[in-house]
Design an enzyme around this catalytic site. Structure first.
Site, PDB file in Angstrom:
ATOM      1  N   LYS A 188      91.179 -27.916 -19.052  1.00  0.00           N
ATOM      2  CA  LYS A 188      91.694 -29.037 -19.853  1.00  0.00           C
ATOM      3  C   LYS A 188      90.769 -30.245 -19.856  1.00  0.00           C
ATOM      4  CE  LYS A 188      94.610 -30.842 -16.168  1.00  0.00           C
ATOM      5  NZ  LYS A 188      95.897 -30.627 -15.475  1.00  0.00           N
ATOM      6  N   ARG A 210     106.580 -34.351  -9.571  1.00  0.00           N
ATOM      7  CA  ARG A 210     106.248 -34.118 -10.981  1.00  0.00           C
ATOM      8  C   ARG A 210     107.097 -32.916 -11.388  1.00  0.00           C
ATOM      9  NH1 ARG A 210     100.243 -33.524 -13.534  1.00  0.00           N
ATOM     10  NH2 ARG A 210     100.794 -31.325 -13.505  1.00  0.00           N
TER      11      ARG A 210
END
Ligand SMILES: *Cc1c(COP(=O)(O)O)cnc(C)c1O
Length: 350
Positions: free
Chosen positions: A35, A127
Site C-alpha cells: 500500500k 483499531r
C-alpha cells in the site's frame, strides 16, 4: 524532470529476500504489503520474482490492477458496498464484522467461488478486530456454517492506533484465541497472522511464539526498520526510495523574518529564533508533494520548512549551487505521499 522519486529496485529486492529468508527459516509465511507504494507495477514485479507468500494491500483498486499469481490479500476491512469486488479481486480479506462476512458469502456464492477470510481480533490496540474478551464462539460457529466462506485463520493488528507494542502478553492473547477456536470446533486454523513490522523485534529476539505463523510486512521492506522501537534492521536498506529535488534559489539571508509576524501559508502561527545570517536554498518541491517533516536531510543540510511548492533548507555547512539536485531519504509518510502524488516522476534505478 524534478522532483522525482528514485526507486531502487535491487535494494527492494534485497530487503524482500532478506526478510523472506528470516520468515521461512522460522517456518512462517510473510505477506508483503504494497500500500505504501500504491502497488507500483515494477515493485510488484520484484515481489512476483521473490518467494513472498502473499501480496497484501489496503485498497481494492490496487489489488484490482495488480498483476501477480501470488494470493492477494485485502488488509482494510471490506466495505459492504464493495463486497463483490472483494470476492472478484482478492483471495483473502481481513474481517471483523459478521454482517459483512454474510454479504461476502452471498457474493461468493453468486460468483460460484470460495472466498477466504482472516478474522481479526483486537488485543488492545483499539483499531480493527473483535475485542478479545468478547464471547466470539457463536460468530465462529456461524462463519463455519457459511457455504462460500473459508475461515483461513485469525489475525491481530498492533502499534497502529493505540501504539501497543507486541510482547508476551499480546502474543498470549492470540494464542489463547487460536486454541479456544480450534478445540471448540475441532478445526485447524491455517494462518495466525500476528501483526506487522512492529512484531519483527520479537521475531529477531526469538521471542515470537511458534503458533503465530504469519506477519504482514510493509514498512520494514521499504525502510529496513522495525516499527516497535524504530530500530534499523541489520543488512537491510533504508533508501529503497529517495526524493530528488532541484534548487531554484540560493541566497544568504537572515534566519529571522523581518517585519510584523502573523501566520504562515497554512494559517499556523510561526516561531523563529535569530541565528544570524545563513545560506538558504529553496528546492522546487513542496507540501503538495511531501511534508518536509517526512524528509531526512542529507549530511550538512538542515530542513527549515516548506510551503505548498517550496522546500527551504539551510545549506551554510555545505556548498550547493543553483540548479543542483539534492537527495533526501524519507520516512514512511513521505514515501506514501510521493508515490501518491501525480506531480512526482518515478525514476526506477536498477
Ligand atoms: C498497513 C498494514 C500492515 C503493514 O504494516 P507495516 O507497519 O507497514 O508493516 C499490516 N496489517 C494491516 C492490517 C495494515 O493495514
Amino acid at each position: 524532470m524534478y522532483p522525482r522519486v528514485n526507486i531502487h529496485l535491487e535494494k527492494y529486492r534485497h530487503n524482500v529476500d532478506h526478510l523472506v529468508n528470516v520468515f521461512h527459516t522460522n517456518l512462517m509465511s510473510i505477506m508483503a504489503v504494497s500500500k505504501v507504494f500504491c502497488a507500483d507495477d515494477m515493485l510488484i514485479e520484484v515481489l512476483n520474482e521473490s518467494d513472498v507468500d502473499f501480496i497484501a494491500d489496503s485498497r481494492i483498486d490496487n489489488l484490482k490492477k495488480m498483476k501477480t499469481s501470488k494470493p492477494k490479500v485485502l488488509l482494510c476491512l471490506p466495505q459492504m458496498s464493495e463486497a463483490k469486488d472483494v470476492v472478484l479481486h482478492t483471495d483473502i480479506s481481513l474481517n471483523s464484522e459478521i454482517e459483512v462476512i454474510r454479504v461476502l458469502n452471498e457474493e461468493a456464492r453468486q460468483l460460484e467461488r470460495l472466498h477466504s477470510i482472516i478474522l481479526m481480533f483486537d488485543v488492545g490496540d483499539l483499531r480493527e478486530g473483535i475485542f478479545y474478551t468478547t464471547h466470539y464462539l457463536p460468530i465462529i460457529k456461524e462463519i463455519l456454517e457459511l457455504d462460500s466462506i473459508v475461515l483461513k485463520g485469525i489475525g491481530t493488528n498492533l502499534t497502529c492506533f493505540g501504539g501497543v507494542i507486541p510482547n508476551k502478553e499480546t502474543s498470549y492473547k492470540i494464542q489463547k484465541i487460536k486454541h479456544t477456536i480450534e478445540s471448540a470446533f475441532q478445526i485447524k486454523l491455517e494462518i495466525i497472522s500476528g501483526g506487522n513490522s512492529s512484531s519483527l523485534e520479537l521475531l529477531f529476539n526469538h521471542q515470537h511464539p511458534y503458533e503465530i505463523n504469519n506477519l504482514r510486512i510493509g514498512e520494514a521492506l521499504v525502510l529496513g526498520r522495525e516499527t516497535a522501537y524504530g530500530k534499523q534492521i541489520d543488512n537491510m536498506h533504508d533508501d529503497v526510495f529517495t526524493l530528488e529535488a532541484e534548487i531554484i534559489e540560493v541566497k544568504d539571508k537572515p534566519s529571522m523574518p523581518e517585519g510584523v509576524l502573523g501566520m504562515d501559508a497554512f494559517g499556523k502561527p510561526v516561531n523563529f529564533t535569530d541565528r544570524g545570517m545563513m545560506c538558504r536554498a529553496i528546492l522546487a518541491c513542496g507540501k503538495q508533494n511531501v511534508d518536509c517533516h517526512d524528509l531526512i536531510a542529507p549530511e550538512g543540510v538542515e530542513i527549515l520548512g516548506c510551503s505548498s511548492d517550496h522546500l527551504i533548507v539551510n545549506v551554510s555547512q555545505n556548498t550547493f549551487k543553483l540548479g543542483d539536485k539534492m537527495i533526501f531519504k524519507m520516512k514512511y509518510g513521505g514515501i506514501l505521499s510521493l508515490m501518491t502524488s501525480p506531480y512526482v516522476r518515478k525514476n526506477y534505478v536498477r
